[in-house]
Scaffold this motif. Structure first.
Motif, PDB file in Angstrom:
ATOM      1  N   VAL A 289      -5.119 -12.025   8.337  1.00 45.02           N
ATOM      2  CA  VAL A 289      -4.181 -11.046   8.420  1.00 45.02           C
ATOM      3  C   VAL A 289      -3.173 -10.808   7.221  1.00 45.02           C
ATOM      4  O   VAL A 289      -2.632  -9.713   7.129  1.00 45.02           O
ATOM      5  N   THR A 290      -3.230 -12.061   6.458  1.00 39.81           N
ATOM      6  CA  THR A 290      -2.472 -11.499   5.175  1.00 39.81           C
ATOM      7  C   THR A 290      -3.048 -10.356   4.245  1.00 39.81           C
ATOM      8  O   THR A 290      -2.263  -9.588   3.783  1.00 39.81           O
ATOM      9  N   ARG A 291      -4.409 -10.403   4.202  1.00 38.50           N
ATOM     10  CA  ARG A 291      -5.098  -9.473   3.291  1.00 38.50           C
ATOM     11  C   ARG A 291      -4.662  -7.900   4.315  1.00 38.50           C
ATOM     12  O   ARG A 291      -4.511  -6.872   3.747  1.00 38.50           O
ATOM     13  N   TRP A 292      -4.691  -8.001   5.610  1.00 38.94           N
ATOM     14  CA  TRP A 292      -4.279  -6.797   6.453  1.00 38.94           C
ATOM     15  C   TRP A 292      -2.981  -6.283   6.214  1.00 38.94           C
ATOM     16  O   TRP A 292      -2.671  -5.054   6.336  1.00 38.94           O
ATOM     17  N   PHE A 293      -2.108  -7.243   5.994  1.00 40.53           N
ATOM     18  CA  PHE A 293      -0.586  -7.056   5.877  1.00 40.53           C
ATOM     19  C   PHE A 293      -0.293  -6.891   4.487  1.00 40.53           C
ATOM     20  O   PHE A 293       0.948  -6.597   4.350  1.00 40.53           O
ATOM     21  N   ALA A 294      -1.396  -6.781   3.494  1.00 40.02           N
ATOM     22  CA  ALA A 294      -0.675  -6.772   2.224  1.00 40.02           C
ATOM     23  C   ALA A 294      -0.107  -5.541   1.677  1.00 40.02           C
ATOM     24  O   ALA A 294       1.225  -5.798   1.090  1.00 40.02           O
ATOM     25  N   VAL A 295      -0.370  -4.360   2.148  1.00 38.32           N
ATOM     26  CA  VAL A 295       0.071  -3.205   1.684  1.00 38.32           C
ATOM     27  C   VAL A 295       1.645  -3.122   2.369  1.00 38.32           C
ATOM     28  O   VAL A 295       2.617  -2.855   1.852  1.00 38.32           O
ATOM     29  N   PRO A 296       2.025  -3.507   3.745  1.00 40.65           N
ATOM     30  CA  PRO A 296       3.206  -3.545   4.241  1.00 40.65           C
ATOM     31  C   PRO A 296       4.086  -4.360   3.441  1.00 40.65           C
ATOM     32  O   PRO A 296       5.308  -4.045   3.100  1.00 40.65           O
ATOM     33  N   MET A 297       3.448  -5.762   2.991  1.00 40.39           N
ATOM     34  CA  MET A 297       4.428  -6.592   2.352  1.00 40.39           C
ATOM     35  C   MET A 297       4.770  -6.154   1.107  1.00 40.39           C
ATOM     36  O   MET A 297       5.955  -6.310   0.413  1.00 40.39           O
ATOM     37  N   ALA A 298       3.852  -5.478   0.381  1.00 45.06           N
ATOM     38  CA  ALA A 298       4.177  -4.908  -1.024  1.00 45.06           C
ATOM     39  C   ALA A 298       5.146  -3.639  -0.900  1.00 45.06           C
ATOM     40  O   ALA A 298       6.276  -3.593  -1.652  1.00 45.06           O
ATOM     41  N   VAL A 299       5.252  -3.027   0.197  1.00 44.73           N
ATOM     42  CA  VAL A 299       6.144  -1.670   0.428  1.00 44.73           C
ATOM     43  C   VAL A 299       7.665  -2.561   0.647  1.00 44.73           C
ATOM     44  O   VAL A 299       8.434  -2.158  -0.038  1.00 44.73           O
ATOM     45  N   ILE A 300       7.257  -3.469   1.451  1.00 45.93           N
ATOM     46  CA  ILE A 300       8.843  -4.297   1.755  1.00 45.93           C
ATOM     47  C   ILE A 300       9.396  -4.679   0.399  1.00 45.93           C
ATOM     48  O   ILE A 300      10.585  -4.624   0.100  1.00 45.93           O
ATOM     49  N   GLY A 301       8.591  -5.251  -0.560  1.00 39.46           N
ATOM     50  CA  GLY A 301       8.994  -5.864  -1.480  1.00 39.46           C
ATOM     51  C   GLY A 301       9.724  -4.865  -2.480  1.00 39.46           C
ATOM     52  O   GLY A 301      10.746  -5.041  -2.873  1.00 39.46           O
ATOM     53  N   VAL A 302       8.823  -3.689  -2.548  1.00 39.98           N
ATOM     54  CA  VAL A 302       9.578  -2.510  -3.429  1.00 39.98           C
ATOM     55  C   VAL A 302      10.842  -2.113  -2.657  1.00 39.98           C
ATOM     56  O   VAL A 302      11.564  -1.754  -3.484  1.00 39.98           O
ATOM     57  N   ILE A 303      10.976  -1.976  -1.445  1.00 35.43           N
ATOM     58  CA  ILE A 303      12.121  -1.632  -0.633  1.00 35.43           C
ATOM     59  C   ILE A 303      13.294  -2.492  -1.360  1.00 35.43           C
ATOM     60  O   ILE A 303      14.350  -2.119  -1.709  1.00 35.43           O
ATOM     61  N   ASN A 304      12.964  -3.758  -1.112  1.00 32.38           N
ATOM     62  CA  ASN A 304      13.896  -4.867  -1.509  1.00 32.38           C
ATOM     63  C   ASN A 304      14.341  -4.438  -2.937  1.00 32.38           C
ATOM     64  O   ASN A 304      15.593  -4.450  -3.336  1.00 32.38           O
ATOM     65  N   ILE A 305      13.457  -4.128  -4.156  1.00 35.20           N
ATOM     66  CA  ILE A 305      13.597  -4.129  -5.283  1.00 35.20           C
ATOM     67  C   ILE A 305      14.779  -2.904  -5.708  1.00 35.20           C
ATOM     68  O   ILE A 305      15.822  -3.043  -6.279  1.00 35.20           O
TER      69      ILE A 305
END
Lengths: 509, 492
Positions: A289-305
């Protein structure tokens, strides 16, 4: 010394709470005795953490390999439901344990100025330290959860009693948000418990390492839909703590209203627990699931930044600005982790450590000026550089470290994040890199408004930073600089574990 | 198979002790009616203490059916007898401390209290529907009197009146349901009724009987929608009596609920710890919905309360909702979770009420505002109350968390995920109102800064209630084992 060596993690965890118990026995009015007991009770774990650092074998990974954990203590606690008292350290937890010990001690020293209900303050603070240490040392999910929750109560009171004008609102908001996250975690914990078997005993288990061995999962837990649900349950619980957009709204309130030393702990240690939880629990248990969710996590990270930096720029309150800068910086951690490359992962972990130091400096520094001027309006000062040059130097140093100036630790961490994630998500990283401009902008703009320009005559007699405050700031500054020039000691501390973690997540199950 | 009347007496010693104490109290009351005397309270303590002792040393040896099949003697009943007597002891001590009851006839108060206890003993062991009905009334009628004990105080009288009307209606509906069961099977023994009911036949009367019985039991445990009486009664009754209602009759209600439904409408699958339904009446679903409603309504309405007793009334409704989760799972682990929860609930809830009594004595008020600044006026009591309230919320390292853990765990184990999610969200809501009290105690400055006196005896009692709340949060294996053994010995 055998006892200390065999129980070093337990001692680091429970010495503070013993100190709290001792403080409760001190008669009312002896505030100085209380302060020094608290200092001692938080200094001892720091000494032990140095011992830990020297004894730690950097070549073994840990993560999911039981035999590779160090300083392990493993006992049965509640045999009827297989709860274990299981502590251990590896490269993921080591930097966090050291950071916690260091910041807790400095925060106690930084709290010496507290005059109101000293006894309660110090006792609660030490209880909080026990909770934090316990979270980073636990390898049993149940134990982890208990320590995780134990932190809530002292934090509620520390914000609620000793905080600023809107302390009551901030305290309950923090409490409700975090509890909402933790009950989700509790449900996932129970679902994992009932759907895994301990290969040695055949019973159910709370042992995190057993969860990571996918062979212990039963048929229900192998279904991908189920795994997504469980992963998301955990993710929300951790995301609230980090905090990731859109769960971040408790943070500005809590950080701004909390007393200085508590803001230091909140930003320096508590935020890291969210990302630590992802590394320690979510990623290795649910690699697919981590691999599946990697892109959403990156997007959330960028939104945070980007979002965090823009919010920070809009603030008129210096402390709120620093609070939002944490949102932005934690986005880098998330981005680095989501890349699932060794460099990115190490960069993320490095950012956790480095941000812990830098943000602690920032909150201490905001506290210094607030103690003297009794307000924190960025536009309410001006030209302070001429009045308090030493203080100005410290603030400039911390601001530059925070915006990622080369030669300081923040730069190393952010560069590693970018290097590690650029090949994986190009567009996202380009946006994140543009976010750096906003980060630099709000720091420099604030610096200019507070310290440069014509002197505000109201503050012509502002008192210079004192020795106790320098004592809190100097060690942090030295470490930030040291890592910025020569990061290898920290990188080698966590490298084997994080590389192994990436391999684990990448391995197809 | 059934023990005769004389042979049963050796399994009936705690009840005999309580009955003897009641009679002695009556004699004492007639002989001397000094209103300040502590003698009735001390005598009651002695009587209940003896009962606990007798429960403790009661003969072991599996389940027995006593008094020609009217009642059961088994580990399950023994557990509830121990639990309810323990609650009664605490309530007696609390009553001695309370100024609300000062100047009123003491002996009568304790007679009612002990009569309720006797009713609870019988209710937790009853195995015949006539016995169930009679013991339910034996619990209810003295409770009405206790609720209205503050003669002349309007709230108290209103509480008693409401209690009577609701109680009479509920037990009327229940006994109608019982009559249907008797008509279907020709027996009053619940085990016999259970054996005679056949799936697929007479579904509608069976459904009616199951629902109507639920009204009576639901009223006793204050489950939504039969909870309407409880906030008014809790607010109006003398505080120690409120504390008593919140745990004693509720626990006995759960005992009879489990025994009745698990015997009449379900039967155990040997060796698995799982029950299966014997009829097509899906009562677990009915109660699962009631459980979700009960906790949600209890928690949401509690948020709005300003009177602490009323707030705790709604909170105790919510807790009944949590405990009902264990009831619908048809597994012995589910029942164990209820028993475990009742033990931790006993300490944390009675503890909370103890502090309310203390504050009521000092400030003559029971609104949340009356607790403001308690942290500096009576730090020990305030910290104790904070511990009880956070335990009620279910936050580690307090015992309430472990109680909830067992309930949640079994709900998830049996795959009723929606109920687990509802309950988890409810926990978050409950934090909000419990924390309101904590907030005024510690975060607000008191209007009146004078220290509230906490007598040494009260302090000791609070320690005795705080200690289990803390210890059971860290090490609870023994209590879990007791709960598990009590369910194993559930013989019907």
């Amino acid at each position: 010394m055998g006892f200390i060596d065999n129980h070093i993690l337990s001692l680091m965890t429970f010495l503070p709470v013993l100190g709290a118990a001792a403080i409760l026995c001190v008669p009312r009015g002896k505030d100085d005795v209380i302060r020094w007991i608290a200092a001692a009770a938080s200094f001892l774990p720091l000494v032990l953490s140095v011992k830990l650092l020297y004894a730690f074998d950097r070549s073994v990974a840990g993560v999911n390999v039981a035999g590779q954990f160090q300083f392990v203590e493993h006992y049965s606690w509640i045999p009827s439901i297989n709860v274990e008292y299981f502590l251990g350290a590896d490269g993921i937890s080591m930097p966090m344990l050291i950071l916690t010990a260091l910041l807790s001690f400095l925060a106690v020293i930084g709290s010496f100025g507290i005059e109101k209900k000293v006894k309660g303050y110090m006792a609660l603070f030490l209880l909080l330290e026990t909770g934090m240490m316990g979270v980073f040392a636990s390898l049993d999910f149940f134990l982890f959860y208990v320590f995780w929750e134990v932190m809530l109560l002292p934090m509620y009171f520390l914000i609620g009693i000793w905080g600023g004008p809107r302390k009551e609102y901030a305290a309950i908001k923090f409490f409700l948000y975090t509890l909402a996250g933790s009950v989700l975690m509790l449900l996932v914990l129970l679902a994992l418990y009932f759907n895994t078997t301990n290969p040695e005993t055949g019973g159910h288990t709370f042992n995190l390492l057993h969860y990571m061995a996918q062979s212990t999962h039963n048929g229900w837990l192998k279904g991908f839909d189920v795994r997504i649900l469980l992963f998301l349950g955990l993710f929300i619980g951790f995301a609230i703590k980090v905090p990731l957009f859109p769960f971040h709204t408790w943070l500005p309130d809590a950080h701004v209203e909390a007393p200085t030393a508590i803001s230091v702990i909140l930003a320096g240690v508590l935020l890291k627990m969210g990302t630590y939880g992802l590394m320690r629990i979510s990623f290795p248990i649910f690699p697919d699931v981590t691999r599946w969710f990697a892109v959403p996590m990156a997007v959330i990270g960028v939104i945070n930044i980007v979002y965090g930096a823009l919010c920070a720029m809009a603030q008129s309150d210096l402390k709120k600005m620093v609070a939002y800068s944490s949102v932005s910086h934690m986005g880098f951690v998330m981005l680095g982790m989501a890349a699932l490359t060794p460099t990115g992962m190490v960069g993320g972990a490095m950012q956790m450590f480095s941000h812990g130091l830098i943000t602690a400096m920032l909150f201490f520094l905001v506290g210094v000026v607030y103690d003297r001027a009794h307000h924190r309006q960025i536009d309410g000062f001006g030209g302070l550089g001429a009045v308090v040059p030493v203080y100005t130097a410290f603030v400039s140093f911390a601001f530059f470290a925070s915006l990622g100036l080369p030669g300081l630790s923040g730069f190393i961490a952010e560069q590693m994040v970018f290097l590690g994630s650029f090949d994986v998500f190009r567009t996202i990283v380009v946006i994140a890199a543009l976010g750096i401009i906003f980060v630099a902008a709000f720091h420099l703009w604030a610096l200019q408004r507070v310290f440069l320009g014509p002197l505000n005559p109201k503050y012509a007699a502002l008192e210079e930073i004192n020795a106790r405050e320098v004592f809190c700031l100097a060690p942090l500054g030295i470490i930030v600089m040291y890592i910025g020039v020569w990061p290898m000691p920290v990188i080698s501390l966590m490298n084997s574990s994080l590389v192994h973690l990436v391999d684990l997540v990448k391995a197809v199950i | 198979m059934f023990l005769g009347n004389l042979g049963s007496l050796r399994y009936f010693l705690p009840e005999i002790a309580v009955t003897a104490t009641i009679l002695l109290l009556v004699v004492l009351h007639v002989a001397s009616n000094r209103r300040t005397s502590a003698a009735p309270a001390l005598l009651s303590l002695l009587g209940v203490g003896t009962a606990i002792l007798l429960v403790g040393v009661s003969p072991a040896g599996g389940g027995k059916s006593i008094f020609e099949g009217m009642a059961a003697y088994d580990g399950f009943a023994v557990f509830f007898k121990g639990l309810t007597s323990l609650a009664t002891v605490v309530v007696i001590l609390m009553s001695m401390d309370s100024t609300e009851l000062a100047g009123r006839s003491q002996a009568e108060y304790y007679i009612f209290l002990l009569a309720t206890l006797l009713g609870m003993f019988l209710l937790s062991s009853a195995t015949d529907i006539v016995m169930v009905y009679l013991s339910l009334e034996l619990v209810s009628i003295p409770s009405y009197l206790l609720a209205g004990y503050l003669k002349g105080k309007e709230d108290s009288v209103e509480a008693a009146m409401k209690y009577v009307v609701y109680g009479a209606t509920a037990s009327g509906v229940m006994i109608y349901g019982f009559s249907l069961l008797f008509g279907l099977t020709g027996s009053t023994q619940i085990a016999e009724i259970g054996r005679s009911l056949v799936a697929g036949k007479a579904t509608l009367p069976m459904l009616l009987a199951a629902v109507m019985a639920a009204v009576g039991f639901g009223y006793k445990i204050a489950a939504v929608p039969f909870h309407m009486w409880s906030p008014d009664v809790y607010e109006g009754a003398p505080t120690p009596a409120t504390a008593f209602f919140s745990i004693g009759p509720k626990a006995a209600g759960f005992a009879v609920l489990v025994r009745f439904y698990y015997t009449v409408f379900a039967s155990p699958t040997p060796g698995t710890g799982i029950w299966h339904l014997t009829t097509s009446v899906d009562w677990p679903l009915l109660f699962a919905v009631l459980s979700a409603l009960t906790m949600t309504v209890g928690n949401l309405v509690a948020v709005k309360q300003n009177n602490v007793k009323r707030l705790l009334a709604y909170s105790s409704i919510a807790h009944a909702g949590y405990m009902l989760m264990g009831f619908v799972l048809l597994s012995s682990a589910g029942i164990e979770a209820i028993l475990f929860y009742l033990v931790v609930y006993l300490f944390m809830n009675l503890g909370a009420f103890y502090v309310v009594v203390l504050v009521g004595n000092g400030t003559k008020g029971e609104d949340i505002a009356d607790f403001s600044g308690l942290g500096s006026r009576a730090p020990f009591a305030a910290v104790s109350l904070a511990v009880f309230l956070f335990a009620l919320t279910g936050i580690p390292p307090f015992s309430g968390f472990i109680g909830k853990l067992y309930l949640f765990a079994e709900v998830i184990h049996r795959g009723v995920y929606w109920l687990a999610v509802v309950a988890a969200l409810n926990s978050v809501v409950s934090l909000y109102y419990y924390a309101r009290i904590v907030k005024v105690m510690f975060l607000e400055e008191p209007k009146d800064t004078a220290a509230l006196p906490v007598p040494a005896v009260t302090r000791a009692m609070l320690v005795l209630l705080v200690a289990p709340t803390l210890i059971l949060g860290v090490y609870w294996e023994p209590v879990a084992r007791i709960a598990s053994n009590s369910v194993k010995m559930l013989a019907f």
